[in-house]
Design an enzyme around this catalytic site. Structure first.
Site, PDB file in Angstrom:
ATOM      1  N   ASP A   1      39.681  39.460  41.165  1.00 44.78           N
ATOM      2  CA  ASP A   1      39.674  39.640  39.711  1.00 44.78           C
ATOM      3  C   ASP A   1      38.282  39.349  39.150  1.00 44.78           C
ATOM      4  OD1 ASP A   1      40.942  40.073  37.198  1.00 44.78           O
ATOM      5  OD2 ASP A   1      40.998  37.916  36.870  1.00 44.78           O
TER       6      ASP A   1
ATOM      7  N   THR B   1      38.105  44.367  33.881  1.00 43.04           N
ATOM      8  CA  THR B   1      36.947  43.474  33.736  1.00 43.04           C
ATOM      9  C   THR B   1      35.829  43.869  34.695  1.00 43.04           C
ATOM     10  OG1 THR B   1      38.043  41.928  35.238  1.00 43.04           O
ATOM     11  CG2 THR B   1      38.275  41.507  32.903  1.00 43.04           C
ATOM     12  N   THR B   2      36.185  44.206  35.934  1.00 43.86           N
ATOM     13  CA  THR B   2      35.156  44.600  36.911  1.00 43.86           C
ATOM     14  C   THR B   2      34.478  45.892  36.471  1.00 43.86           C
ATOM     15  OG1 THR B   2      36.465  43.563  38.653  1.00 43.86           O
ATOM     16  CG2 THR B   2      34.729  45.063  39.351  1.00 43.86           C
TER      17      THR B   2
ATOM     18  N   ASP C   1      47.343  40.504  34.479  1.00 40.33           N
ATOM     19  CA  ASP C   1      46.652  41.763  34.153  1.00 40.33           C
ATOM     20  C   ASP C   1      47.664  42.862  33.860  1.00 40.33           C
ATOM     21  OD1 ASP C   1      44.315  40.475  34.584  1.00 40.33           O
ATOM     22  OD2 ASP C   1      43.658  41.647  36.309  1.00 40.33           O
TER      23      ASP C   1
END
Length: 562
Positions: A65, A98-99, A390
């Site tokens: 994550d 997010t990545t 998520d």
């Protein structure tokens, strides 16, 4: 630093201050931003790798994550921290992507570096990037697919896509269905508040054995061993107070001259407690959840009446009980009426792993639910929890917005094509920045291919060709290396995940590019609180700038000597 004015040197900055200007400052900040992006790039997509983060105390986190990785890393450089903030914003807003957001931000900086070397001004770049981001939002809106809130299968596919590549992937179909059911349960007129989905983790068992409790799990045991282990069809009281005799507000001294007086005093206390319990019995309470303490004598009376009771129940658990059972929290037992009672089909003790919980379940139309996540080890369970959080976030966003995009790099490829057309219509030097933006967003499909062990150039060429042919939902299947229709395969994610990622990545990149001077002072005058005073200069500044500062330091010394 000294500035020469005639023969008299003018000291502008203190000796402790260090300063990097112009191209050096831009280059240093861009390098820091790219380094953060590279740190998480290999985790992207279904074939992404995991990172092991080891704390100074020996604690270990194994995760895929992006926001967790960047949050656990000890990042000091101020420009690098701006990129970390991108992942935090993404997490807060939409929980997933997010990545992707960080990787795009890093690539925007990489593309900008090449243009800065060609003497394109940073302000021109910033303007072009902002125009491109605005156009990108319109392109993504046109590409979006409408989703009905009743389409369970598609919601489950969205939930499963958010878990792909994480530790929960082995049981993603089971977990995805639990996530959809949980989000549906807590939905109300105001939307979906995922805080009403409580997550409990249990080490032991397989991930697929995870379950959803239609109600609340309270991490407490019944207060008296003579109380029943459970009650069926329970009337529930949520009491925000103490089942104890109130202490006097002021210190008082009672002189007892006769043993009978003491007994009378004790009898009076017992009578008060008896009346409290009688009040609960009168309204038909079967289970009582108390915010404060329960006197030993009151516990005995409750056990005699067969009432199940818990004490020291947290305010969060009380709120969840109110939402789940329909009870109304009361703070004065004298005001308690049958209207304040909630209802649960079952209130009972449950053993989960090594812990004992009280399960308040079988609630019709529960607006607060609990997910029990299982896994073989602590690290597995923690990663499953991150994946489920998520997943809950993307289902929430989908239910609120009703719009999704295909995955597998499809929207980015379409974006790149659309932005290159848009660049031609803009002209001027901004055109170069918009084309650079188009190249930058293609980092997503390129990275997906790299992480899957495929040739990124071949994959990009195939993707572009398919999109040129009008197939807007064609994406890269990381497992087979083929270009497939992502919408048909059910690989979809919310529109807001993509738009938010592009928006925050652009803002961070533009902010970093517009900095042309980094001054590391001993203390910052503005925005500093008393708590920060001993923290020294902004972390990473002097370290990054030391090399470039030697010459300037020497000059300052000479000026002073003259």
């Amino acid at each position: 630093m000294a500035q020469q004015m005639g023969q008299q040197p003018l000291i502008v900055l203190s000796e402790e201050s260090q300063r990097t200007s112009g191209k050096d400052a831009q280059s240093m900040n861009i390098t820091a931003g790219k380094a953060v992006s590279e740190a998480v790039r290999t985790t992207l997509g279904p074939k992404g790798m995991d990172k092991m983060l080891v704390g100074s105390g020996g604690s270990v986190v194994v995760t895929n994550d992006g926001v967790t990785i960047l949050g656990e890393m000890d990042i000091e450089h101020p420009a690098a921290n701006m990129i970390v903030e991108v992942s935090e914003t993404q997490e807060d807003e939409v929980a997933d992507g997010t990545t992707s957001a960080v990787v795009v931000a890093g690539e925007l900086l990489q593309q900008a570096e090449d243009l800065l070397d060609q003497d394109i001004h940073a302000t021109t770049l910033a303007q072009g990037y902002r125009q491109a981001a605005s156009e990108a939002k319109d392109i993504l809106d046109d590409l979006a697919i409408e989703v009905s809130a009743d389409d369970d299968d598609l919601l489950a596919q969205i939930a499963a896509t958010a878990m792909t590549g994480k530790g929960a992937e082995s049981a993603k179909d089971t977990l995805a269905q639990l996530v959809v059911n949980a989000a549906r349960s807590v939905a109300d007129e105001e939307g979906v508040d995922v805080d009403n989905v409580k997550i409990e983790t249990v080490v032991g068992g397989a991930i697929a054995e995870s379950e959803l409790v239609d109600g609340v799990l309270v991490d407490k045991d019944r207060v008296h061993e003579n109380m029943p282990f459970g009650v069926e069809d329970a009337n529930v009281v949520v009491f925000d107070g103490d089942l104890e005799v109130k202490e006097t507000e002021i210190d008082a001294e009672v002189n007892v001259t006769d043993p009978d007086q003491l007994q009378q005093f004790l009898d009076q206390e017992e009578q008060q407690l008896r009346e409290m319990v009688d009040r609960l019995v009168e309204v038909g309470a079967d289970a009582v959840f108390v915010d404060g303490g329960i006197d030993d004598m009151a516990q005995h009376f409750l056990a005699e009446e067969g009432i199940f009771a818990l004490r020291r129940v947290s305010s969060d658990d009380q709120s969840a009980l109110v939402r789940a059972t329909g009870a109304r929290a009361v703070s004065n037992l004298d005001d308690l009426s049958e209207d304040d009672l909630g209802f649960a089909g079952s209130v009972s003790q449950r053993e989960l792993g090594d812990d004992t919980y009280t399960a308040v379940e079988d609630v019709e139309d529960a607006k607060a639910v609990t997910m029990i996540l299982r896994g073989g080890t602590e690290h597995v369970v923690e990663e499953v929890e991150r994946a489920v959080e998520d997943s809950l976030g993307v289902v929430r966003v989908t239910l609120e917005d009703g719009k999704v995009l295909p995955g597998g790099g499809a929207p980015e490829t379409e974006l790149a094509l659309g932005l290159r057309d848009f660049a031609d219509s803009v002209g001027g030097r901004e055109q170069l920045a918009i084309e650079a933006f188009a190249d930058a967003v293609e980092v997503i499909p390129r990275t997906l291919a790299e992480n899957a062990g495929l040739d990124p150039i071949d994959s990009l060429v195939d993707l572009r060709a398919t999109h040129d042919g009008g197939d807007t939902s064609a994406g890269l299947d990381a497992y087979s290396g083929e270009i497939i229709d992502m919408e048909q395969e059910g690989v979809v994610e919310p529109l807001r995940v993509k738009t938010q990622a592009i928006e925050s990545a652009t803002e961070a990149a533009v902010m970093i590019l517009r900095i042309d001077d980094v001054i590391s002072a001993g203390d910052l005058k503005g925005g500093q609180t008393d708590d920060d005073e001993d923290e020294g200069p902004p972390g990473g500044g002097p370290g990054g700038m030391g090399g470039g500062m030697g010459g300037m330091g020497g000059m300052g010394g000479m000026g002073g000597g003259m």
